[in-house]
Design a protein around this motif. Sequence first.
Motif, PDB file in Angstrom:
ATOM      1  N   THR A 183       0.855  -1.176   0.000  1.00  0.00           N
ATOM      2  CA  THR A 183       0.000   0.000   0.000  1.00  0.00           C
ATOM      3  C   THR A 183       0.895   1.231   0.000  1.00  0.00           C
ATOM      4  O   THR A 183       1.790   1.346   0.830  1.00  0.00           O
ATOM      5  CB  THR A 183      -0.930   0.014   1.232  1.00  0.00           C
ATOM      6  OG1 THR A 183      -1.738  -1.166   1.209  1.00  0.00           O
ATOM      7  CG2 THR A 183      -1.829   1.241   1.225  1.00  0.00           C
ATOM      8  N   ILE A 184       0.655   2.114  -0.954  1.00  0.00           N
ATOM      9  CA  ILE A 184       1.364   3.393  -1.025  1.00  0.00           C
ATOM     10  C   ILE A 184       0.347   4.454  -0.628  1.00  0.00           C
ATOM     11  O   ILE A 184      -0.762   4.487  -1.166  1.00  0.00           O
ATOM     12  CB  ILE A 184       1.898   3.650  -2.442  1.00  0.00           C
ATOM     13  CG1 ILE A 184       2.828   2.510  -2.862  1.00  0.00           C
ATOM     14  CG2 ILE A 184       2.613   5.003  -2.506  1.00  0.00           C
ATOM     15  CD1 ILE A 184       3.240   2.566  -4.313  1.00  0.00           C
ATOM     16  N   PHE A 185       0.710   5.315   0.327  1.00  0.00           N
ATOM     17  CA  PHE A 185      -0.283   6.266   0.831  1.00  0.00           C
ATOM     18  C   PHE A 185       0.343   7.595   1.230  1.00  0.00           C
ATOM     19  O   PHE A 185       1.555   7.703   1.425  1.00  0.00           O
ATOM     20  CB  PHE A 185      -1.035   5.658   2.024  1.00  0.00           C
ATOM     21  CG  PHE A 185      -0.187   5.465   3.257  1.00  0.00           C
ATOM     22  CD1 PHE A 185      -0.188   6.404   4.272  1.00  0.00           C
ATOM     23  CD2 PHE A 185       0.616   4.339   3.393  1.00  0.00           C
ATOM     24  CE1 PHE A 185       0.601   6.227   5.390  1.00  0.00           C
ATOM     25  CE2 PHE A 185       1.391   4.147   4.518  1.00  0.00           C
ATOM     26  CZ  PHE A 185       1.387   5.101   5.526  1.00  0.00           C
ATOM     27  N   ILE A 218      -2.686  23.015   3.123  1.00  0.00           N
ATOM     28  CA  ILE A 218      -2.789  21.564   2.900  1.00  0.00           C
ATOM     29  C   ILE A 218      -1.504  20.927   3.400  1.00  0.00           C
ATOM     30  O   ILE A 218      -0.434  21.156   2.830  1.00  0.00           O
ATOM     31  CB  ILE A 218      -3.012  21.246   1.415  1.00  0.00           C
ATOM     32  CG1 ILE A 218      -4.252  21.988   0.895  1.00  0.00           C
ATOM     33  CG2 ILE A 218      -3.118  19.744   1.198  1.00  0.00           C
ATOM     34  CD1 ILE A 218      -4.287  22.141  -0.603  1.00  0.00           C
ATOM     35  N   GLU A 219      -1.600  20.160   4.472  1.00  0.00           N
ATOM     36  CA  GLU A 219      -0.436  19.475   5.036  1.00  0.00           C
ATOM     37  C   GLU A 219      -0.506  18.008   4.644  1.00  0.00           C
ATOM     38  O   GLU A 219      -1.479  17.327   4.974  1.00  0.00           O
ATOM     39  CB  GLU A 219      -0.431  19.606   6.562  1.00  0.00           C
ATOM     40  CG  GLU A 219      -0.339  21.032   7.047  1.00  0.00           C
ATOM     41  CD  GLU A 219      -0.476  21.172   8.551  1.00  0.00           C
ATOM     42  OE1 GLU A 219      -0.920  20.200   9.216  1.00  0.00           O
ATOM     43  OE2 GLU A 219      -0.138  22.251   9.056  1.00  0.00           O
ATOM     44  N   LEU A 220       0.524  17.512   3.941  1.00  0.00           N
ATOM     45  CA  LEU A 220       0.548  16.118   3.489  1.00  0.00           C
ATOM     46  C   LEU A 220       1.920  15.511   3.738  1.00  0.00           C
ATOM     47  O   LEU A 220       2.931  16.193   3.585  1.00  0.00           O
ATOM     48  CB  LEU A 220       0.283  16.019   1.982  1.00  0.00           C
ATOM     49  CG  LEU A 220      -1.143  16.109   1.494  1.00  0.00           C
ATOM     50  CD1 LEU A 220      -1.164  16.082  -0.027  1.00  0.00           C
ATOM     51  CD2 LEU A 220      -1.985  14.992   2.042  1.00  0.00           C
ATOM     52  N   THR A 221       1.934  14.229   4.065  1.00  0.00           N
ATOM     53  CA  THR A 221       3.195  13.510   4.166  1.00  0.00           C
ATOM     54  C   THR A 221       3.709  13.221   2.768  1.00  0.00           C
ATOM     55  O   THR A 221       2.977  13.330   1.780  1.00  0.00           O
ATOM     56  CB  THR A 221       3.018  12.174   4.906  1.00  0.00           C
ATOM     57  OG1 THR A 221       2.167  11.319   4.114  1.00  0.00           O
ATOM     58  CG2 THR A 221       2.446  12.348   6.295  1.00  0.00           C
ATOM     59  N   ALA A 222       4.962  12.800   2.692  1.00  0.00           N
ATOM     60  CA  ALA A 222       5.481  12.241   1.448  1.00  0.00           C
ATOM     61  C   ALA A 222       4.804  10.892   1.250  1.00  0.00           C
ATOM     62  O   ALA A 222       4.137  10.380   2.151  1.00  0.00           O
ATOM     63  CB  ALA A 222       7.003  12.064   1.549  1.00  0.00           C
ATOM     64  N   GLU A 223       4.977  10.293   0.080  1.00  0.00           N
ATOM     65  CA  GLU A 223       4.428   8.945  -0.150  1.00  0.00           C
ATOM     66  C   GLU A 223       5.133   7.947   0.765  1.00  0.00           C
ATOM     67  O   GLU A 223       6.356   7.945   0.853  1.00  0.00           O
ATOM     68  CB  GLU A 223       4.591   8.525  -1.604  1.00  0.00           C
ATOM     69  CG  GLU A 223       3.662   9.251  -2.535  1.00  0.00           C
ATOM     70  CD  GLU A 223       3.759   8.742  -3.961  1.00  0.00           C
ATOM     71  OE1 GLU A 223       4.415   7.716  -4.218  1.00  0.00           O
ATOM     72  OE2 GLU A 223       3.153   9.385  -4.827  1.00  0.00           O
ATOM     73  N   LEU A 224       4.354   7.130   1.438  1.00  0.00           N
ATOM     74  CA  LEU A 224       4.857   6.104   2.330  1.00  0.00           C
ATOM     75  C   LEU A 224       4.383   4.751   1.847  1.00  0.00           C
ATOM     76  O   LEU A 224       3.360   4.651   1.175  1.00  0.00           O
ATOM     77  CB  LEU A 224       4.365   6.370   3.764  1.00  0.00           C
ATOM     78  CG  LEU A 224       4.717   7.747   4.345  1.00  0.00           C
ATOM     79  CD1 LEU A 224       3.953   7.982   5.638  1.00  0.00           C
ATOM     80  CD2 LEU A 224       6.213   7.858   4.575  1.00  0.00           C
ATOM     81  N   LYS A 225       5.116   3.682   2.215  1.00  0.00           N
ATOM     82  CA  LYS A 225       4.721   2.327   1.820  1.00  0.00           C
ATOM     83  C   LYS A 225       4.564   1.461   3.046  1.00  0.00           C
ATOM     84  O   LYS A 225       5.286   1.598   4.019  1.00  0.00           O
ATOM     85  CB  LYS A 225       5.797   1.694   0.924  1.00  0.00           C
ATOM     86  CG  LYS A 225       5.905   2.308  -0.428  1.00  0.00           C
ATOM     87  CD  LYS A 225       6.929   1.583  -1.261  1.00  0.00           C
ATOM     88  CE  LYS A 225       7.094   2.270  -2.607  1.00  0.00           C
ATOM     89  NZ  LYS A 225       8.045   1.557  -3.458  1.00  0.00           N
ATOM     90  N   LYS A 226       3.582   0.561   2.955  1.00  0.00           N
ATOM     91  CA  LYS A 226       3.443  -0.464   3.998  1.00  0.00           C
ATOM     92  C   LYS A 226       3.007  -1.756   3.377  1.00  0.00           C
ATOM     93  O   LYS A 226       2.523  -1.806   2.274  1.00  0.00           O
ATOM     94  CB  LYS A 226       2.496  -0.047   5.108  1.00  0.00           C
ATOM     95  CG  LYS A 226       1.050   0.206   4.687  1.00  0.00           C
ATOM     96  CD  LYS A 226       0.220   0.553   5.881  1.00  0.00           C
ATOM     97  CE  LYS A 226      -1.188   0.914   5.446  1.00  0.00           C
ATOM     98  NZ  LYS A 226      -2.061   1.226   6.525  1.00  0.00           N
TER      99      LYS A 226
END
Length: 91
Positions: free
Chosen positions: A70-72, A83-91
């Motif tokens: 999952t990339i989120f 707009i506050e967003l994280t970088a793309e993360l994977k799990k």
Amino acid sequence: MPILTTYKLNGERIDSKTIAVGGCGQGPCFECEELMEIDKELNIYTANKLKYYDCDEDYNEIKGTEKTETIFKSGKLTEKGIIELTAELKK
């Protein structure tokens, strides 16, 4: 790609960011499910659930070869319109 843009009441732009993760497409031996959500508390969550597997010559799944990830991105839309967003993360 979906872009979220916020504005002041006078029409001046406050912020603008791509909220989609991207990466979904069509092809053999691959499945992708996309999700984007902004809830009532203005929390942002966007994800792609990816499933890969090896296929035979007829593009039938070879059992036991499945891999998932999952990339989120997650974040929040602030009261000031930032707009506050994280970088793309994977799990």
